[in-house]
Design a protein around this motif. Structure first.
Motif, PDB file in Angstrom:
ATOM      1  N   ASP A  95      -6.566 -30.500 -18.014  1.00 35.45           N
ATOM      2  CA  ASP A  95      -5.376 -29.818 -17.493  1.00 35.45           C
ATOM      3  C   ASP A  95      -5.718 -28.751 -16.467  1.00 35.45           C
ATOM      4  OD1 ASP A  95      -6.536 -27.929 -19.145  1.00 35.45           O
ATOM      5  OD2 ASP A  95      -4.639 -27.254 -20.032  1.00 35.45           O
ATOM      6  N   GLN A  96      -6.934 -28.769 -15.963  1.00 36.14           N
ATOM      7  CA  GLN A  96      -7.356 -27.755 -14.998  1.00 36.14           C
ATOM      8  C   GLN A  96      -7.141 -28.269 -13.575  1.00 36.14           C
ATOM      9  OE1 GLN A  96      -8.368 -24.502 -15.934  1.00 36.14           O
ATOM     10  NE2 GLN A  96      -7.414 -25.384 -17.767  1.00 36.14           N
ATOM     11  N   PHE A  97      -5.896 -28.118 -13.126  1.00 38.00           N
ATOM     12  CA  PHE A  97      -5.528 -28.604 -11.805  1.00 38.00           C
ATOM     13  C   PHE A  97      -4.585 -27.621 -11.114  1.00 38.00           C
ATOM     14  CE2 PHE A  97      -5.971 -32.517 -14.411  1.00 38.00           C
ATOM     15  CZ  PHE A  97      -6.998 -33.147 -13.711  1.00 38.00           C
ATOM     16  N   ASP A  98      -4.641 -27.636  -9.790  1.00 42.43           N
ATOM     17  CA  ASP A  98      -3.587 -27.057  -8.962  1.00 42.43           C
ATOM     18  C   ASP A  98      -2.749 -28.207  -8.413  1.00 42.43           C
ATOM     19  OD1 ASP A  98      -4.700 -24.570  -9.347  1.00 42.43           O
ATOM     20  OD2 ASP A  98      -5.678 -24.486  -7.383  1.00 42.43           O
ATOM     21  N   ALA A  99      -1.453 -27.999  -8.316  1.00 44.57           N
ATOM     22  CA  ALA A  99      -0.565 -28.981  -7.691  1.00 44.57           C
ATOM     23  C   ALA A  99      -0.333 -28.568  -6.242  1.00 44.57           C
ATOM     24  CB  ALA A  99       0.753 -29.071  -8.434  1.00 44.57           C
ATOM     25  N   ILE A 100      -0.490 -29.509  -5.323  1.00 47.81           N
ATOM     26  CA  ILE A 100      -0.279 -29.247  -3.901  1.00 47.81           C
ATOM     27  C   ILE A 100       0.841 -30.154  -3.410  1.00 47.81           C
ATOM     28  CG2 ILE A 100      -1.293 -29.280  -1.595  1.00 47.81           C
ATOM     29  CD1 ILE A 100      -4.020 -28.873  -2.901  1.00 47.81           C
ATOM     30  N   SER A 101       1.892 -29.560  -2.896  1.00 48.91           N
ATOM     31  CA  SER A 101       3.027 -30.321  -2.370  1.00 48.91           C
ATOM     32  C   SER A 101       3.357 -29.835  -0.971  1.00 48.91           C
ATOM     33  CB  SER A 101       4.253 -30.179  -3.289  1.00 48.91           C
ATOM     34  OG  SER A 101       4.589 -28.809  -3.475  1.00 48.91           O
ATOM     35  N   GLU A 146       2.525 -26.319   3.273  1.00 47.86           N
ATOM     36  CA  GLU A 146       1.712 -26.492   2.064  1.00 47.86           C
ATOM     37  C   GLU A 146       2.137 -25.510   0.972  1.00 47.86           C
ATOM     38  OE1 GLU A 146      -2.865 -25.810   0.473  1.00 47.86           O
ATOM     39  OE2 GLU A 146      -2.394 -25.498   2.587  1.00 47.86           O
ATOM     40  N   ASN A 147       2.302 -26.026  -0.243  1.00 45.77           N
ATOM     41  CA  ASN A 147       2.619 -25.201  -1.406  1.00 45.77           C
ATOM     42  C   ASN A 147       1.612 -25.537  -2.493  1.00 45.77           C
ATOM     43  OD1 ASN A 147       3.899 -23.624  -3.359  1.00 45.77           O
ATOM     44  ND2 ASN A 147       5.246 -25.295  -3.980  1.00 45.77           N
ATOM     45  N   ARG A 148       0.878 -24.543  -2.949  1.00 46.76           N
ATOM     46  CA  ARG A 148      -0.164 -24.772  -3.964  1.00 46.76           C
ATOM     47  C   ARG A 148       0.048 -23.837  -5.143  1.00 46.76           C
ATOM     48  NH1 ARG A 148      -6.558 -25.816  -2.853  1.00 46.76           N
ATOM     49  NH2 ARG A 148      -7.291 -25.779  -5.018  1.00 46.76           N
ATOM     50  N   GLN A 149       0.041 -24.384  -6.345  1.00 51.74           N
ATOM     51  CA  GLN A 149       0.208 -23.561  -7.544  1.00 51.74           C
ATOM     52  C   GLN A 149      -0.516 -24.181  -8.721  1.00 51.74           C
ATOM     53  OE1 GLN A 149       4.453 -23.898  -9.073  1.00 51.74           O
ATOM     54  NE2 GLN A 149       4.674 -24.805  -7.029  1.00 51.74           N
ATOM     55  N   LYS A 150      -0.991 -23.327  -9.600  1.00 54.88           N
ATOM     56  CA  LYS A 150      -1.688 -23.795 -10.797  1.00 54.88           C
ATOM     57  C   LYS A 150      -0.684 -24.400 -11.770  1.00 54.88           C
ATOM     58  CE  LYS A 150      -4.626 -22.244 -14.626  1.00 54.88           C
ATOM     59  NZ  LYS A 150      -5.485 -23.443 -14.543  1.00 54.88           N
ATOM     60  N   ILE A 151      -1.034 -25.549 -12.346  1.00 57.88           N
ATOM     61  CA  ILE A 151      -0.142 -26.150 -13.334  1.00 57.88           C
ATOM     62  C   ILE A 151      -0.470 -25.614 -14.729  1.00 57.88           C
ATOM     63  CG2 ILE A 151       0.195 -28.234 -11.963  1.00 57.88           C
ATOM     64  CD1 ILE A 151      -1.687 -29.666 -13.945  1.00 57.88           C
ATOM     65  N   ARG A 152       0.555 -25.553 -15.552  1.00 57.34           N
ATOM     66  CA  ARG A 152       0.404 -25.066 -16.925  1.00 57.34           C
ATOM     67  C   ARG A 152       1.108 -26.036 -17.864  1.00 57.34           C
ATOM     68  NH1 ARG A 152       0.487 -20.539 -13.702  1.00 57.34           N
ATOM     69  NH2 ARG A 152      -1.040 -18.919 -14.244  1.00 57.34           N
ATOM     70  N   GLN A 153       1.002 -25.788 -19.160  1.00 57.81           N
ATOM     71  CA  GLN A 153       1.658 -26.663 -20.125  1.00 57.81           C
ATOM     72  C   GLN A 153       3.151 -26.730 -19.822  1.00 57.81           C
ATOM     73  OE1 GLN A 153       0.592 -26.055 -24.232  1.00 57.81           O
ATOM     74  NE2 GLN A 153       2.488 -26.955 -24.986  1.00 57.81           N
ATOM     75  N   ALA A 212      -0.400 -33.835  -4.744  1.00 54.39           N
ATOM     76  CA  ALA A 212      -1.833 -33.927  -5.033  1.00 54.39           C
ATOM     77  C   ALA A 212      -2.186 -32.982  -6.166  1.00 54.39           C
ATOM     78  CB  ALA A 212      -2.652 -33.591  -3.792  1.00 54.39           C
ATOM     79  N   LEU A 213      -3.168 -33.377  -6.948  1.00 55.17           N
ATOM     80  CA  LEU A 213      -3.793 -32.511  -7.941  1.00 55.17           C
ATOM     81  C   LEU A 213      -5.185 -32.166  -7.436  1.00 55.17           C
ATOM     82  CD1 LEU A 213      -2.836 -34.256 -11.314  1.00 55.17           C
ATOM     83  CD2 LEU A 213      -1.725 -32.313 -10.215  1.00 55.17           C
ATOM     84  N   ALA A 214      -5.510 -30.888  -7.443  1.00 47.97           N
ATOM     85  CA  ALA A 214      -6.816 -30.433  -6.974  1.00 47.97           C
ATOM     86  C   ALA A 214      -7.484 -29.623  -8.064  1.00 47.97           C
ATOM     87  CB  ALA A 214      -6.662 -29.585  -5.714  1.00 47.97           C
ATOM     88  N   GLU A 215      -8.778 -29.838  -8.238  1.00 45.55           N
ATOM     89  CA  GLU A 215      -9.491 -29.024  -9.209  1.00 45.55           C
ATOM     90  C   GLU A 215      -9.569 -27.592  -8.699  1.00 45.55           C
ATOM     91  OE1 GLU A 215     -13.353 -30.658  -9.710  1.00 45.55           O
ATOM     92  OE2 GLU A 215     -14.061 -30.097  -7.707  1.00 45.55           O
ATOM     93  N   PRO A 216      -9.648 -26.602  -9.584  1.00 44.05           N
ATOM     94  CA  PRO A 216      -9.738 -25.214  -9.133  1.00 44.05           C
ATOM     95  C   PRO A 216     -10.922 -25.039  -8.182  1.00 44.05           C
ATOM     96  CG  PRO A 216      -9.366 -25.303 -11.499  1.00 44.05           C
ATOM     97  CD  PRO A 216      -9.623 -26.707 -11.059  1.00 44.05           C
ATOM     98  N   ASN A 233     -12.722 -31.896  -5.776  1.00 43.50           N
ATOM     99  CA  ASN A 233     -12.016 -33.130  -6.097  1.00 43.50           C
ATOM    100  C   ASN A 233     -10.513 -32.966  -5.915  1.00 43.50           C
ATOM    101  OD1 ASN A 233     -14.005 -35.180  -7.146  1.00 43.50           O
ATOM    102  ND2 ASN A 233     -14.562 -33.428  -8.422  1.00 43.50           N
ATOM    103  N   VAL A 234      -9.916 -33.980  -5.292  1.00 38.71           N
ATOM    104  CA  VAL A 234      -8.472 -34.017  -5.070  1.00 38.71           C
ATOM    105  C   VAL A 234      -7.981 -35.424  -5.400  1.00 38.71           C
ATOM    106  CG1 VAL A 234      -6.606 -33.696  -3.404  1.00 38.71           C
ATOM    107  CG2 VAL A 234      -8.702 -32.340  -3.185  1.00 38.71           C
ATOM    108  N   TRP A 235      -6.857 -35.517  -6.135  1.00 39.13           N
ATOM    109  CA  TRP A 235      -6.220 -36.794  -6.458  1.00 39.13           C
ATOM    110  C   TRP A 235      -4.804 -36.747  -5.883  1.00 39.13           C
ATOM    111  CZ3 TRP A 235      -9.160 -33.812  -9.583  1.00 39.13           C
ATOM    112  CH2 TRP A 235     -10.291 -34.390 -10.172  1.00 39.13           C
ATOM    113  N   ALA A 236      -4.436 -37.710  -5.052  1.00 33.21           N
ATOM    114  CA  ALA A 236      -3.154 -37.631  -4.343  1.00 33.21           C
ATOM    115  C   ALA A 236      -2.367 -38.920  -4.481  1.00 33.21           C
ATOM    116  CB  ALA A 236      -3.386 -37.329  -2.863  1.00 33.21           C
TER     117      ALA A 236
END
Length: 739
Positions: free
Chosen positions: A184-190, A201-208, A229-233, A241-244
């Motif tokens: 669950d250690q990702f930032d969301a980038i939209s 670009e909007n980047r924020q840490k995701i939480r539960q 996209a999900l990006a590792e901290p 690492n980035v997953w998009a």
């Protein structure tokens, strides 16, 4: 490449630098074991066996400690012991909503097939894997189709639902792509914004909990782009690492990330489910749009370059696609020069100046048809206004062509004005709710192109112009979103199908017209970038990036757009100052530099310019003709994208030539400019560096340019730009200083 491990029931999807691993468990549940950097080992099944168990979760199939909610289920359904948000949901005739999909088989083949009625990423060198899932009670079959584009480091996924033998069903939710991570250690980038502020670009840490990017507008929309996209901290432009995911679709969409209570993350994207349902009778099928999935282990820059290569090579179609395609012309568009207030004399004066300044195509924007002297009428009445044009549209086009310019034309075919002959003849063709007063936006309504008769009218109206007038460029606009969601042509239980049927109708229209007019360059527009998505790019290989032509605003709009979409797809214009939106005064050099990030055009009154301005524009068009193929087909490196500075490098495919551009937004007192470090060069090669606007050059080692960089001027005033041309030298010169 697709490796199928029969005994382990494991499927290893391999690209040049990435791996995706899918596995059918003994229970028949499909799980996603891995997606990331390329792995050569194929022994993956132990990953599922080694997953640790949590407490207070429902069991599955009566098997001790088999808790489905803990597993990274590949295509999860509603009603099973997995209580997270599902990828799909069906409703059956008996009122039940539970579907239990189990692995039924697979099929592997070479070459990508076109999806029925939908834009598709295509290439003969792609490999495909179909994973077939089936519900034994209802007979419903779900086929997950993965396309592996090995050379492009990309994977696509689409979903086909086939109704078996259980009576009618309603699809209430259907995501095109779903992948689960045991982390669950990702930032969301939209990419978010608004009209005239698209794709920031909007980047924020995701939480539960859940994070969602979505559009309910009937289009992908100015506010949200169908990318997430999900990006590792710590992941940045050149590391991490980035997953998009990016949805190849032009309608309402949703992209969501859910972090569960055991630190697992589910990532999904597809058609927006709030305003969607689809009925399937026995034997019928439904195909979802596809999602593009890209992993980068080298940050956001490498992610972007993978998207760019894939879309240039495998998505864009027609005569203007690919390196061997036709050159896209430098445009002069009359909109910001004249708005609705023009006549033939004014248009030809603009054309005369455009020829002198090196432009190649004249685009006649809004106001040429019906009684269109404002935005209050005539949409839908695609008949030339001969009085305003001083003759026929054909005669105007021929006069412009005789001057050496090709001719382009603006349409807004999906819309209708209440004050139009079309609406008076067919008021039922507008999307509306019976008994309620229709709400206007820009004095217009949306035509119901879910109806074939309306589609045919649009095709015939545009075709009538294109087959009689020598048009080589079409700007296809859409200036409002859908409200009053209701169709006069659909049954009561079909009304939630309207949004998707609208998009299917649009795609049919575009398929017909772009097929008939293969030599016409179609540019998409939706109040600017309100429908900048891969679906439109399949039919229209160029999209107007934003109605905001202010160069400083465009820096961040175009930077954000470049995260996903290649520069060859971006329409960028130089406009007048003060800018008509921001009232900002920006140097003409900087305006040109920024507009060269994509397809260069001009949108200002050329007849009112001074001689120095004309001289500078002519320099820009001649320079752009030298570098445009580097911009279109080269690799983009974003050098600076935060704070007060923006810089970018375009490097040709073979690395032999490059263009560097730098803008300092605001001048600051008593500061010393830093050097600009480059990327992507051959550290062992030498490069000739020519400063644009200066008659001198120097030869510098690639390692020097990447580690020490270019010397920047101290800016004198706000919004100052600098630009350099790079060319690789076969051997170093004795002197590395100015010549």
């Amino acid at each position: 490449m697709i490796r199928v491990l029969e005994q382990e029931r494991t499927f290893h999807l391999v690209t040049a630098h990435t791996s995706m691993v899918l596995h059918a468990m003994p229970s028949g549940h499909l799980v996603s074991l891995y997606w990331g950097g390329r792995i050569e080992d194929d022994a993956f099944s132990r990953i599922a066996k080694d997953m640790k168990k949590a407490s207070y979760l429902s069991g599955t199939d009566g098997i001790r400690d088999f808790r489905l909610e803990q597993y990274p289920v590949l295509y999860p359904s509603w009603g099973n012991p997995d209580l997270r948000k599902p990828a799909f949901q069906f409703s059956y005739e008996d009122g039940s909503q539970m579907t239990d999909l189990r692995f039924f088989g697979y099929r592997q083949y070479q070459g990508k097939k076109k999806l029925e009625g939908l834009p598709t990423v295509l290439h003969d060198n792609a490999e495909c894997l179909e994973l077939i899932l089936k519900d034994s009670l209802t007979g419903v079959k779900v086929t997950l189709t993965f396309g592996v584009f090995e050379a492009w480091d990309a994977i696509t996924q689409s979903v086909r639902v086939t109704n078996g033998n259980h009576g009618d069903i309603q699809i209430q939710r259907l995501m095109s792509g779903c992948f689960s991570f045991l982390d669950d250690q990702f930032d969301a980038i939209s990419l978010n914004g608004a009209w005239a502020r698209e794709c920031h670009e909007n980047r924020q840490k995701i939480r539960q909990g859940s994070f969602c990017v979505e559009s309910l507008r009937g289009a992908s929309g100015h506010g949200q782009n169908p990318f997430l996209a999900l990006a590792e901290p710590g992941a940045e432009e050149d590391k991490g690492n980035v997953w998009a995911m990016n949805l190849v679709y032009s309608g309402s969409f949703e992209a969501s990330v859910e972090v569960d209570m055991h630190q697992n993350t589910r990532f999904m994207m597809g058609i927006q489910s709030f305003s969607f349902s689809w009925g399937l009778k026995k034997g019928e099928s439904f195909v979802s749009p596809e999602v593009v999935m890209i992993h980068s282990g080298e940050g956001l820059g490498a992610m972007s370059r993978s998207f760019h290569r894939l879309y240039r090579d495998c998505l864009l179609q027609g005569a203007y696609a690919g390196r061997t395609g036709r050159k896209r012309p430098i445009l002069i568009n009359n909109w910001e020069a004249t708005y609705f207030d023009f006549d033939k004399k004014k248009l030809l004066e603009l054309a005369d100046e455009a020829v002198k300044l090196g432009m190649e195509c004249f685009v006649l924007d809004d106001g040429w048809f019906g009684k269109r002297n404002s935005d209050e009428n005539s949409l839908g009445d695609w008949t030339e206004n001969r009085e305003k044009l001083g003759g026929s549209l054909l005669e105007l086009a021929e006069e412009i062509r005789r001057r050496g310019l090709s001719f382009g034309l603006w349409f807004e075919p999906e819309m209708v004005s209440p004050d139009s002959d079309l609406y008076r003849s067919h008021p039922e063709w507008a999307i509306q709710v019976p008994g309620r007063s229709p709400q206007l936006a820009r004095n217009q309504l949306v035509l119901d192109i879910s109806c074939k008769e309306v589609q045919d009218y649009i095709i015939e109206s545009v075709d009538r112009i294109l087959k009689t007038v020598p048009v080589s460029y079409v700007k296809w606009d859409m200036n409002r979103n859908i409200t009053e969601w209701n169709s006069c042509f659909l049954q009561r239980d079909q009304q939630k199908e309207l949004g998707h049927r609208y998009i299917l109708g649009l795609y049919r229209i575009l398929e017909e017209l772009t097929g008939r007019y293969k030599d016409v360059l179609f540019e998409g527009c939706a109040g600017g970038g309100g429908r900048f998505d891969p679906g439109m790019l399949f039919y229209m290989p160029q999209i107007w990036t934003s109605d905001d032509t202010d160069a400083v605003e465009r820096l961040d709009i175009q930077f954000g757009t470049s995260y996903v979409y290649p520069p060859v797809a971006m329409g960028c214009h130089v406009s007048a100052c003060p800018n008509h939106m921001t009232e900002r005064l920006t140097p003409l050099f900087t305006r040109g530099l920024v507009a060269m990030q994509g397809n260069l055009g001009y949108e200002l009154d050329l007849t009112s310019l001074g001689e120095e301005e004309k001289k500078e524009i002519h320099r820009q068009t001649e320079f752009y003709k030298q570098i445009r193929e580097i911009i279109w087909y080269g690799e983009l490196y974003r050098l600076k994208k935060e704070g007060n500075e923006r810089a970018f490098l375009y490097l040709s495919e073979d690395g032999s030539r490059g263009v560097v551009s730098f803008v300092q937004i605001l001048a600051k007192a008593n500061t010393v400019p830093k050097r600009l470090k480059l990327k992507g060069l051959d550290p062992k090669a030498f490069y000739r560096v020519e400063r644009v606007g200066e008659d001198k050059s120097m030869v510098v080692h690639g390692s020097f340019l990447m580690n020490l960089g270019l010397d920047l001027d101290r800016p004198k005033g706000d919004f100052q730009g600098q630009q350099w041309l790079l060319s690789r030298e076969e051997k170093p010169y004795a002197c590395h200083t100015g010549e």
